[in-house]
Design a protein around this motif. Structure first.
Motif, PDB file in Angstrom:
ATOM      1  N   CYS A 116     -62.186 119.709  53.956  1.00  0.00           N
ATOM      2  CA  CYS A 116     -63.238 118.694  54.101  1.00  0.00           C
ATOM      3  C   CYS A 116     -64.553 119.083  53.420  1.00  0.00           C
ATOM      4  N   GLY A 117     -64.692 120.349  53.043  1.00  0.00           N
ATOM      5  CA  GLY A 117     -65.919 120.784  52.387  1.00  0.00           C
ATOM      6  C   GLY A 117     -67.028 121.148  53.340  1.00  0.00           C
ATOM      7  N   LYS A 177     -59.336 116.316  51.471  1.00  0.00           N
ATOM      8  CA  LYS A 177     -58.756 116.587  50.161  1.00  0.00           C
ATOM      9  C   LYS A 177     -57.684 117.653  50.264  1.00  0.00           C
ATOM     10  N   THR A 178     -56.897 117.791  49.194  1.00  0.00           N
ATOM     11  CA  THR A 178     -55.921 118.870  49.112  1.00  0.00           C
ATOM     12  C   THR A 178     -56.635 120.171  48.767  1.00  0.00           C
ATOM     13  N   ALA A 179     -55.901 121.263  48.791  1.00  0.00           N
ATOM     14  CA  ALA A 179     -56.487 122.556  48.428  1.00  0.00           C
ATOM     15  C   ALA A 179     -56.940 122.571  46.977  1.00  0.00           C
ATOM     16  N   GLN A 180     -56.352 121.692  46.141  1.00  0.00           N
ATOM     17  CA  GLN A 180     -56.736 121.602  44.732  1.00  0.00           C
ATOM     18  C   GLN A 180     -57.842 120.577  44.476  1.00  0.00           C
ATOM     19  N   GLY A 181     -58.315 119.947  45.537  1.00  0.00           N
ATOM     20  CA  GLY A 181     -59.416 119.019  45.406  1.00  0.00           C
ATOM     21  C   GLY A 181     -59.016 117.568  45.226  1.00  0.00           C
ATOM     22  N   GLU A 182     -57.714 117.256  45.300  1.00  0.00           N
ATOM     23  CA  GLU A 182     -57.268 115.865  45.166  1.00  0.00           C
ATOM     24  C   GLU A 182     -57.599 115.098  46.444  1.00  0.00           C
ATOM     25  N   MET A 183     -58.170 113.912  46.297  1.00  0.00           N
ATOM     26  CA  MET A 183     -58.548 113.089  47.452  1.00  0.00           C
ATOM     27  C   MET A 183     -57.299 112.562  48.159  1.00  0.00           C
ATOM     28  N   LEU A 184     -57.194 112.832  49.440  1.00  0.00           N
ATOM     29  CA  LEU A 184     -56.076 112.342  50.238  1.00  0.00           C
ATOM     30  C   LEU A 184     -56.465 111.126  51.076  1.00  0.00           C
ATOM     31  N   ALA A 192     -47.616 119.097  54.589  1.00  0.00           N
ATOM     32  CA  ALA A 192     -47.118 120.041  53.590  1.00  0.00           C
ATOM     33  C   ALA A 192     -48.245 120.947  53.092  1.00  0.00           C
ATOM     34  N   GLU A 193     -49.431 120.374  52.897  1.00  0.00           N
ATOM     35  CA  GLU A 193     -50.587 121.171  52.470  1.00  0.00           C
ATOM     36  C   GLU A 193     -50.936 122.233  53.514  1.00  0.00           C
TER      37      GLU A 193
END
Length: 440
Positions: A34-35, A49-56, A92-93
């Motif tokens: 979440c930052g 977001k995912t660990a790679q920064g992709e917005m979920l 999964a993340e």
């Protein structure tokens, strides 16, 4: 210890899905996905977001630092949209993170117990609350989940420990002035009162059983009395086959109902008559077995039937159940009230409303003690009986010596401690030193 996670809300898809975390990494994971970490015990709308920064997704996130959480560990909750794809991806993340794994069944509650947030009665109450289907089951479960049982059993155990402490002090520290002044008669009076409380509590277990597992009602009578039609009207559907041929019902047909918020198991049985036909005889034997276990027997008869030897009902087996004699086919005329206090017509419904009022009243009266605290499970009841038996031995062992009396009290206290799951071998010494100032 690993941080655990699980979907804690209902089946997907859903409007909202709640994912719960518990463990040392909970705060780190909130920060990572979440930052930022919300203010403790406050829900904050954050991007997820995912660990790679992709917005979920964007959802409400909350953080509960230890020890002020359900499990006593750092906990967090993510409230996301209840999409199958979204939740699958987020789980999964989480599973890919270091020292993070899916929770096992009941693991959150188990950690709460291990960390002293709940006792065994509360854990059992929570489990019962999750599976409650009726109002009576909910009420019974809440007695455990709310901590009412825990408080009661711990209070009783403390009284036993205090009594044993006084006896131990009498044995080991008789030279102490304070111990000499201890009034042992008062201890015996308190133990007698506690034994009575235990016995009354145990006696209410039948009410708890009914609230949890339900009342057992059996429909019995001669063949062709209208039993199958009776259960069909009671259930509101064609649960049983209806035929003019005697002996159609060979087995016990069971339906589950909820009456006045109480689970009820109604059993339609084979007609009770003497028969040489093997399968029908087995049905009669099954009917008798059900009658013996029943809480209420509805003994149905055709008020206008001409009795023949083939259709003559055999006597009811011995039972502790309440028995209602019900005359059927009221639409054809009134029968003798002294023979059939309840009269109705299963076919037309005449007199049915009055019968249902009586049945509802019967169910209410069977659980009229719902305000009382009741033992919810057989495990609890078994240990309560053990505690009561050991306490009874203590009360009747004065002539055998104080050592034996103290040992019986220890057994009784241990039984209560096993109910809550928090036996502490040091608590007896704590009571002795605090009450009598021994060693000063």
């Amino acid at each position: 210890m690993a941080t655990i996670f699980a979907l804690s809300s209902g089946a997907l898809p859903a409007g909202v899905a709640v994912i719960r975390l518990s463990g040392r990494q909970a705060r780190v994971l909130v920060q990572k996905f979440c930052g930022q970490v919300p203010k403790p015990r406050n829900m904050t709308l954050l991007p997820i977001k995912t660990a790679q920064g992709e917005m979920l997704d964007k959802g409400l996130v909350s953080y509960f630092p230890a020890p002020h959480s359900f499990t006593g560990e750092d906990c967090a909750e993510f409230h996301l949209h209840g999409s199958k794809a979204l939740i699958s991806r987020f789980l999964a993340e989480l599973g890919e993170q270091e020292q993070c794994r899916p929770a096992e069944a009941g693991e959150f509650a188990r950690r709460a117990f291990a960390n002293g947030k709940i006792d065994l009665t509360q854990a059992e109450g929570l489990a019962d609350l999750l599976t409650a289907e009726t109002e009576s089951q909910r009420k019974l479960a809440m007695q455990g989940a709310s901590g009412a049982l825990k408080k009661l059993y711990r209070d009783w155990r403390q009284r036993l420990i205090k009594a044993r402490a006084m006896i131990e002090a009498e044995l080991d520290f008789a030279e102490e002035e304070e111990v000499k002044e201890a009034v042992f008669t008062q201890t015996e009076q308190d133990l007698a009162a506690l034994h009575q409380d235990l016995q009354q509590h145990i006696a209410q277990a039948k009410t708890a059983y009914i609230m949890r597992d339900g009342l057992k009602i059996v429909i019995a009578g001669a063949p062709n009395a209208g039993k199958s039609s009776f259960i069909n009207r009671l259930s509101g559907r064609s649960a049983a086959l209806v035929s003019s041929k005697a002996g159609t019902t060979r087995d016990a047909l069971e339906i589950r109902l909820i009456i006045e918020g109480i689970p009820v198991l109604v059993t339609d049985t084979a007609g009770l008559r003497q028969t040489t036909e093997q399968i029908e005889q087995m049905g009669v034997e099954t009917a008798c077995a059900r009658i013996k276990e029943a809480d209420l027997v509805l003994y149905l008869a055709d008020m206008h039937a001409e009795t023949s030897e083939d259709n003559m009902a055999v006597a009811l087996p011995a039972t502790k159940a309440e028995i209602w004699s019900i005359g059927n086919k009221l639409d054809l005329g009134v029968g003798a009230r002294e023979k059939w206090p309840f009269q109705l017509s299963v076919e037309t419904g005449l007199g049915w409303a009055e019968f249902m009022q009586k049945l509802q009243q019967f169910c209410r009266e069977k659980t009229h003690r719902t305000a009382a605290i009741l033992p919810a499970r057989s495990r609890q009841l078994h240990l309560l009986k053990t505690a009561a038996a050991e306490l009874d031995k203590a009360l009747h062992s004065k002539n055998a010596g104080l050592e034996l009396q103290a040992e019986y009290l220890r057994y009784a206290a241990n039984a209560l401690g096993r109910i809550t799951g928090d036996i502490d071998v040091e608590d007896l010494l704590n009571v002795i030193f605090s009450e009598f100032c021994i060693g000063k």
